[in-house]
Write an enzyme that holds these catalytic residues in place. Structure first.
Site, mmCIF file in Angstrom:
data_model
loop_
_atom_site.group_PDB
_atom_site.id
_atom_site.type_symbol
_atom_site.label_atom_id
_atom_site.label_comp_id
_atom_site.label_asym_id
_atom_site.label_seq_id
_atom_site.Cartn_x
_atom_site.Cartn_y
_atom_site.Cartn_z
ATOM 1 N N ASP A 46 25.098 -72.769 32.604
ATOM 2 C CA ASP A 46 24.170 -73.747 33.204
ATOM 3 C C ASP A 46 24.822 -74.856 34.039
ATOM 4 O O ASP A 46 24.390 -76.022 33.978
ATOM 5 C CB ASP A 46 23.307 -74.385 32.106
ATOM 6 C CG ASP A 46 22.432 -73.382 31.378
ATOM 7 O OD1 ASP A 46 22.484 -72.197 31.729
ATOM 8 O OD2 ASP A 46 21.692 -73.791 30.463
ATOM 9 N N GLU B 60 19.603 -72.128 33.207
ATOM 10 C CA GLU B 60 18.361 -72.335 32.459
ATOM 11 C C GLU B 60 17.256 -72.417 33.495
ATOM 12 O O GLU B 60 17.258 -73.319 34.350
ATOM 13 C CB GLU B 60 18.410 -73.617 31.617
ATOM 14 C CG GLU B 60 17.164 -73.739 30.745
ATOM 15 C CD GLU B 60 17.197 -74.924 29.776
ATOM 16 O OE1 GLU B 60 18.230 -75.599 29.664
ATOM 17 O OE2 GLU B 60 16.149 -75.157 29.133
ATOM 18 N N LYS C 148 18.013 -67.586 32.260
ATOM 19 C CA LYS C 148 17.600 -67.582 30.856
ATOM 20 C C LYS C 148 16.482 -68.597 30.624
ATOM 21 O O LYS C 148 16.617 -69.770 30.980
ATOM 22 C CB LYS C 148 18.795 -67.852 29.935
ATOM 23 C CG LYS C 148 19.491 -69.183 30.152
ATOM 24 C CD LYS C 148 20.703 -69.276 29.226
ATOM 25 C CE LYS C 148 21.383 -70.611 29.271
ATOM 26 N NZ LYS C 148 20.565 -71.774 28.942
ATOM 27 N N VAL D 281 27.641 -76.527 30.296
ATOM 28 C CA VAL D 281 26.878 -77.667 29.769
ATOM 29 C C VAL D 281 25.525 -77.203 29.218
ATOM 30 O O VAL D 281 25.028 -76.170 29.622
ATOM 31 C CB VAL D 281 26.648 -78.702 30.893
ATOM 32 C CG1 VAL D 281 27.969 -79.250 31.378
ATOM 33 C CG2 VAL D 281 25.825 -78.154 32.051
ATOM 34 N N CYS E 227 22.812 -75.822 25.225
ATOM 35 C CA CYS E 227 22.850 -74.423 25.666
ATOM 36 C C CYS E 227 24.167 -73.724 25.360
ATOM 37 O O CYS E 227 24.191 -72.519 25.100
ATOM 38 C CB CYS E 227 22.496 -74.345 27.146
ATOM 39 S SG CYS E 227 20.758 -74.792 27.423
ATOM 40 N N GLN F 32 34.891 -74.671 8.751
ATOM 41 C CA GLN F 32 34.796 -73.592 7.751
ATOM 42 C C GLN F 32 35.475 -72.303 8.229
ATOM 43 O O GLN F 32 34.902 -71.214 8.158
ATOM 44 C CB GLN F 32 33.325 -73.323 7.405
ATOM 45 C CG GLN F 32 32.628 -74.561 6.831
ATOM 46 C CD GLN F 32 31.184 -74.300 6.491
ATOM 47 O OE1 GLN F 32 30.907 -73.574 5.541
ATOM 48 N NE2 GLN F 32 30.275 -74.874 7.254
HETATM 49 C C1 C5J Z 1 21.410 -77.151 28.618
HETATM 50 C C2 C5J Z 1 19.616 -78.628 28.134
HETATM 51 N N1 C5J Z 1 21.885 -76.362 29.567
HETATM 52 N N2 C5J Z 1 20.397 -79.643 27.795
HETATM 53 N N3 C5J Z 1 20.126 -77.554 28.755
HETATM 54 O O1 C5J Z 1 22.102 -77.521 27.694
HETATM 55 O O2 C5J Z 1 18.449 -78.668 27.908
#
Ligand code: C5J
Length: 231
Positions: free
Chosen positions: A29, A77, A134, A162, A167, A207
């Site tokens: 993203d 996204e 996605k 990011v 995500c 863990q």
């Molecule tokens: C992602 C979001 N890419 N923060 N989207 O993390 O909603």
């Protein structure tokens, strides 16, 4: 060509072993609306410079993956223009005047094909790389990613992008449940909330690596000294 052999890199909580022939880079993203000044992310009051500062590291990571002919996957996204893939529960959450599909500063927010939904120019996908749109936070949910990786016998994933705790982490957890070994590149991922990034790195590798491994880019690029011997 000599057969590639598994390689080991310094990572936490333990060394990460990968087979370079079965490894893909997944860049999550890195889209204009999240990263560029004047986009959707900034309009919500976020400091986008926190995300922009990883761009040179992601550029270097992409160059590494391309140099070693790894499969490169980019995700966005994004939703269909008619929002048929956006559950109302997702759309109705968030700022009331900045919902998915609303007009934003770089076009309709998180809608495929809008200017803000494009991957930032320095990280633009090359021909032959996979671009996965996605509709969820995770890269596997309602996408063809699993099938694409299976077709290529990929077993190891290296993650960047990011935001770390949303995500990226969701995608790593999905990958874990599907049997992939995943490494998150610490300096190639970012959050608008540095404490969330730090907590995610710690969660992932806690863990004994409950979700996966983490390492700085320098640990990976050390492989430059080894991999050419196998090509
Ligand atoms: C992602 C979001 N890419 N923060 N989207 O993390 O909603």
């Amino acid at each position: 060509m000599t057969q590639p052999t598994p390689l080991t890199i310094d990572a936490q909580p333990a060394p990460f072993t990968l087979d370079p022939a079965k490894t893909a880079l997944v860049v999550i993203d890195m889209q204009r609306d999240f990263i560029e000044p004047g986009g959707f992310g900034e309009s919500l009051g976020n400091d986008v410079s926190l995300l922009a500062e990883i761009v040179p590291t992601v550029v270097a990571l992409l160059a590494f993956a391309r140099r070693h002919q790894w499969l490169v996957v980019h995700t966005r996204e994004s939703h269909a223009a008619d929002l048929s893939d956006c559950p109302p529960a997702k759309r109705l959450r968030g700022a009331p005047n900045a919902r998915i599909g609303d007009a934003g500063p770089m076009g309709r927010i998180l809608i495929r094909g809008e200017p803000g939904n494009a991957i930032i120019e320095p990280l633009a996908p090359l021909a032959g790389e996979l671009v996965i749109d996605k509709p969820g936070k995770g890269a596997f949910y309602a996408t063809r990613l699993g099938e694409e990786l299976a077709m290529r016998s990929v077993t190891h994933l290296v993650f960047a992008g990011v935001t770390t705790e949303v995500c990226v982490q969701t995608s790593m957890r999905e990958a874990n449940d599907r049997g992939y070994d995943s490494l998150l590149i610490e300096d190639a991922t970012a959050s608008y909330f540095p404490a969330f990034k730090q907590a995610t790195l710690e969660m992932v590798r806690s863990q004994g690596g409950i979700v996966g491994w983490t390492a700085p880019l320098s640990s990976l690029t050390k492989l430059d000294e080894t991999i050419p011997a196998w090509r």
